[in-house]
Each structure stands twice: as C-alpha cells, then as structure tokens.
Design a protein around this motif. Structure first.
Motif, mmCIF file in Angstrom:
data_model
loop_
_atom_site.group_PDB
_atom_site.id
_atom_site.type_symbol
_atom_site.label_atom_id
_atom_site.label_comp_id
_atom_site.label_asym_id
_atom_site.label_seq_id
_atom_site.Cartn_x
_atom_site.Cartn_y
_atom_site.Cartn_z
ATOM 1 N N ALA A 150 0.824 -1.211 0.000
ATOM 2 C CA ALA A 150 0.000 0.000 0.000
ATOM 3 C C ALA A 150 0.856 1.258 0.000
ATOM 4 N N ILE A 151 1.914 1.268 0.801
ATOM 5 C CA ILE A 151 2.802 2.428 0.841
ATOM 6 C C ILE A 151 3.484 2.625 -0.514
ATOM 7 N N THR A 152 3.891 1.513 -1.136
ATOM 8 C CA THR A 152 4.463 1.594 -2.480
ATOM 9 C C THR A 152 3.442 2.155 -3.459
ATOM 10 N N ALA A 153 2.185 1.712 -3.316
ATOM 11 C CA ALA A 153 1.116 2.179 -4.201
ATOM 12 C C ALA A 153 0.894 3.679 -4.040
ATOM 13 N N ILE A 154 0.898 4.154 -2.798
ATOM 14 C CA ILE A 154 0.701 5.586 -2.540
ATOM 15 C C ILE A 154 1.776 6.397 -3.262
ATOM 16 N N TRP A 155 3.018 5.927 -3.172
ATOM 17 C CA TRP A 155 4.111 6.672 -3.799
ATOM 18 C C TRP A 155 4.010 6.632 -5.325
ATOM 19 N N LEU A 156 3.717 5.457 -5.881
ATOM 20 C CA LEU A 156 3.626 5.343 -7.337
ATOM 21 C C LEU A 156 2.477 6.172 -7.895
ATOM 22 N N ILE A 157 1.361 6.181 -7.194
ATOM 23 C CA ILE A 157 0.184 6.912 -7.668
ATOM 24 C C ILE A 157 0.428 8.408 -7.682
ATOM 25 N N THR A 158 1.160 8.893 -6.701
ATOM 26 C CA THR A 158 1.276 10.341 -6.528
ATOM 27 C C THR A 158 2.672 10.880 -6.793
ATOM 28 N N ARG A 159 3.581 10.034 -7.308
ATOM 29 C CA ARG A 159 4.955 10.489 -7.542
ATOM 30 C C ARG A 159 4.986 11.516 -8.671
ATOM 31 N N PRO A 160 5.885 12.491 -8.591
ATOM 32 C CA PRO A 160 6.000 13.462 -9.683
ATOM 33 C C PRO A 160 6.437 12.790 -10.974
ATOM 34 N N ASP A 161 5.931 13.269 -12.090
ATOM 35 C CA ASP A 161 6.349 12.756 -13.392
ATOM 36 C C ASP A 161 7.781 13.174 -13.674
ATOM 37 N N LEU B 35 -2.039 1.876 -8.999
ATOM 38 C CA LEU B 35 -3.448 1.537 -8.787
ATOM 39 C C LEU B 35 -3.622 0.024 -8.637
ATOM 40 N N LEU B 36 -2.923 -0.742 -9.457
ATOM 41 C CA LEU B 36 -2.986 -2.200 -9.336
ATOM 42 C C LEU B 36 -2.432 -2.669 -7.992
ATOM 43 N N ALA B 37 -1.341 -2.024 -7.550
ATOM 44 C CA ALA B 37 -0.758 -2.387 -6.247
ATOM 45 C C ALA B 37 -1.729 -2.053 -5.111
ATOM 46 N N ALA B 38 -2.439 -0.929 -5.251
ATOM 47 C CA ALA B 38 -3.420 -0.549 -4.219
ATOM 48 C C ALA B 38 -4.555 -1.575 -4.154
ATOM 49 N N LEU B 39 -5.023 -2.023 -5.310
ATOM 50 C CA LEU B 39 -6.093 -3.032 -5.334
ATOM 51 C C LEU B 39 -5.627 -4.343 -4.702
ATOM 52 N N ALA B 40 -4.365 -4.696 -4.902
ATOM 53 C CA ALA B 40 -3.840 -5.930 -4.320
ATOM 54 C C ALA B 40 -3.599 -5.791 -2.819
ATOM 55 N N ALA B 41 -3.297 -4.575 -2.357
ATOM 56 C CA ALA B 41 -2.972 -4.377 -0.940
ATOM 57 C C ALA B 41 -4.190 -4.524 -0.043
ATOM 58 N N VAL B 42 -5.357 -4.082 -0.499
ATOM 59 C CA VAL B 42 -6.541 -4.070 0.360
ATOM 60 C C VAL B 42 -6.910 -5.466 0.874
ATOM 61 N N PRO B 43 -7.051 -6.479 0.009
ATOM 62 C CA PRO B 43 -7.409 -7.804 0.550
ATOM 63 C C PRO B 43 -6.324 -8.405 1.428
ATOM 64 N N LEU B 44 -5.060 -8.086 1.175
ATOM 65 C CA LEU B 44 -3.987 -8.586 2.035
ATOM 66 C C LEU B 44 -4.110 -8.025 3.449
#
Length: 297
Positions: free
Chosen positions: A139-150, A284-293
């Motif tokens: 989830a933390i990885t997902a947060i960074w990937l989703i919002t990282r600067p281009d 986004l895919l990482a976030a979807l995978a993190a929730v059920p875990l």
C-alpha cells in the motif's frame, strides 16, 4: 427463509472495517479533488472553513435524523481535538494542491499521515500478521507510485534553488493528518456523532486562521458548490473511518484509507485531463492488491 451459516457471520464482521475504509478512500479522494480544485479560485482557509461548516450541518442532520446516541464527554473532547488538527492540516493541503504541487505534496502528506499512526499502533498492539505487513508495504508503495512526480516535472525542478516548493507544507499537513487519525481513534461511540462533533473543532480552527490572516471572505458560486461537496464527502468519509478504526485495527484502517490519492489522481485525469503515467497505473494495481492482504490478515 434461508439462514446464513454461522461460519459466514465472522467473515462479515472481519471485512466490515476494510469495506468501511475503502468507502472512506473514495469519499476522501473525491473530497480532496473538489477542495483542491476550488482552492485555485478561493482562499484555502476560507474555502476549508466553509466546507467544514457545510460538513457540520450535513452530519449533524444525519445524526439527529438517525437518533444516534451522543458520545461521552471524553469522546467529544477527542473528536473536537481531532477536528481542529485535521481541519488546519486539510487547509494547508488544499493550498498545496491548488498551487499545482499535487504530485509532490500528496505522497509526502499521505505517507507521513499513514506511517506515524501505524508505528504507534504497532507499538501499542504488536505487529499484525505477515500478510498484513506485506499489504502495508504494498500500500505504501502504491501511494508513492500513484502520486509520484512525473519525470518531466523532475527535470523542470532546479537543484540550485533549495528544497522544492511545498515540501514543508506537505510535511506539516501529513503530521496533522496523523494527529487526526490518532485523536479520532480515541473517540468511541456513534461514528456519525463523532464525525459531526469533530467538525466543531475543524470549523473553529479554520475560522481562527481566516481571521488571523485577514483572508477575504469571498467565494464564487462554483467554489460554494465545490466547498459543499468537499465538506459533505470529507465528513462522511471520517464517519466510515471511525467505524473502521473502532471495529478493527487502527493501523489497517489508516493504511487503507491513505490510498485516497488514487481517487484524486483518477478524477484529475478524467476531469482535468491531467497526464496519467504508466507508473500510476501500476500503483493503482498495487493498491487493489494491498486491500485484501490487509483485510484478510
């Protein structure tokens, strides 16, 4: 009438906190988009104060209509304190979003807001299961990937001008979000009343900031509509978060709800046609995978 097997009932209670946290993700993400967009045309503190006024009226109406019992005095105190801290932090965050620093401020604020309460809860309750810890990392990885600067934004930044604009404000907002999580977790009882009472604190804090900064009390029709939308969704998300943190672990509720930038980024892509990179899609895919875990751990 069919009867649910007894083995199915614990599964409902086990996943109810996670479902509430996911609901808060959508509500907070939409709220942040509306508030950040409206703050481009209005003072962030004025807009936030108005949004919290709308939130107070909205959730109080729901609380009275549902005949929810009032919480005790201690819970009221914690809710008001949480609202005061969170409201001030949200105004700072809206200002950062309005300044065009979403790709910079969102990961800093989200990561600080999630990591501080998570470490506190692990210290108090012990570490969660191995699968939950894997979910946390994902989830933390997902947060960074989703919002990282281009990469283009990185190339435009000049290393000779010191820290990028918005870093201090984003860090302050993240600490404020962490304070909100920790304080609101202490408020027990009806999540509806807890969320409503917290807006007394946030409205007071932002109103004081408006007076202290002598901000012009001016909102156009568009800002009023977006402010109502942002306030109503924000306080409703808080009620869902309170339910999740009260009926499950605080760290799990915090980490899941900290995925809210995904919704903000998606709305920015759909409404404002902002660039949506390949890494954000992976996030986004990482976030979807993190929730059920996290929920199943």
């Amino acid at each position: 009438m069919p009867v649910l097997p007894s083995s199915f009932v614990p599964q409902i209670s086990q996943f109810a906190p996670a479902a509430s946290s996911v609901t808060a993700v959508f509500l907070w993400g939409a709220s942040d988009f509306a508030g950040g967009y409206a703050s481009r045309r209005a003072n962030a503190f004025v807009l936030t104060a108005f949004a919290h006024l709308c939130a107070l009226i909205w959730m109080s109406t729901i609380a009275f209509a549902s005949h929810a019992p009032l919480p005790d005095r201690a819970s009221m105190f914690w809710a008001i304190l949480a609202g005061a801290i969170g409201g001030f932090a949200l105004a700072i965050f809206y200002g950062a979003l309005a300044a065009g620093q979403m790709g910079l401020s969102a990961p800093i604020a989200a990561l600080l807001g999630a990591s501080i309460p998570t470490m506190v809860d692990i210290a108090l309750q012990g570490a969660p299961s191995r699968w939950s810890l894997i979910g946390f990392a994902l989830a933390i990885t997902a947060i960074w990937l989703i919002t990282r600067p281009d990469s283009a934004a990185k190339n435009d930044a000049s290393p000779d001008k010191g820290p990028p604009k918005g870093v201090a404000a984003a860090a302050l907002a993240g600490v404020g979000f962490a304070g909100f999580y920790l304080c609101i977790h202490q408020a027990t009882g009806s999540p509806i009343w807890g969320a409503a009472i917290s807006r007394i604190g946030s409205l007071t804090a932002t109103a004081i900031a408006v007076i202290a900064t002598r901000a012009p009390l001016k909102l156009d029709r568009s800002s009023i509509g977006l402010g109502f939308f942002a306030g109503s969704f924000d306080v409703t998300g808080s009620a869902f978060f309170m339910f999740a943190s009260e009926h499950g672990r605080l760290d799990e509720a915090v980490v899941i709800t900290s995925l809210y930038p995904a919704i903000t980024v998606l709305l920015a892509r759909l409404v404002l046609k902002e660039h949506f990179s390949r890494w954000r899609f992976v996030g986004l895919l990482a976030a979807l995978a993190a929730v059920p875990l996290i929920a199943g751990g």
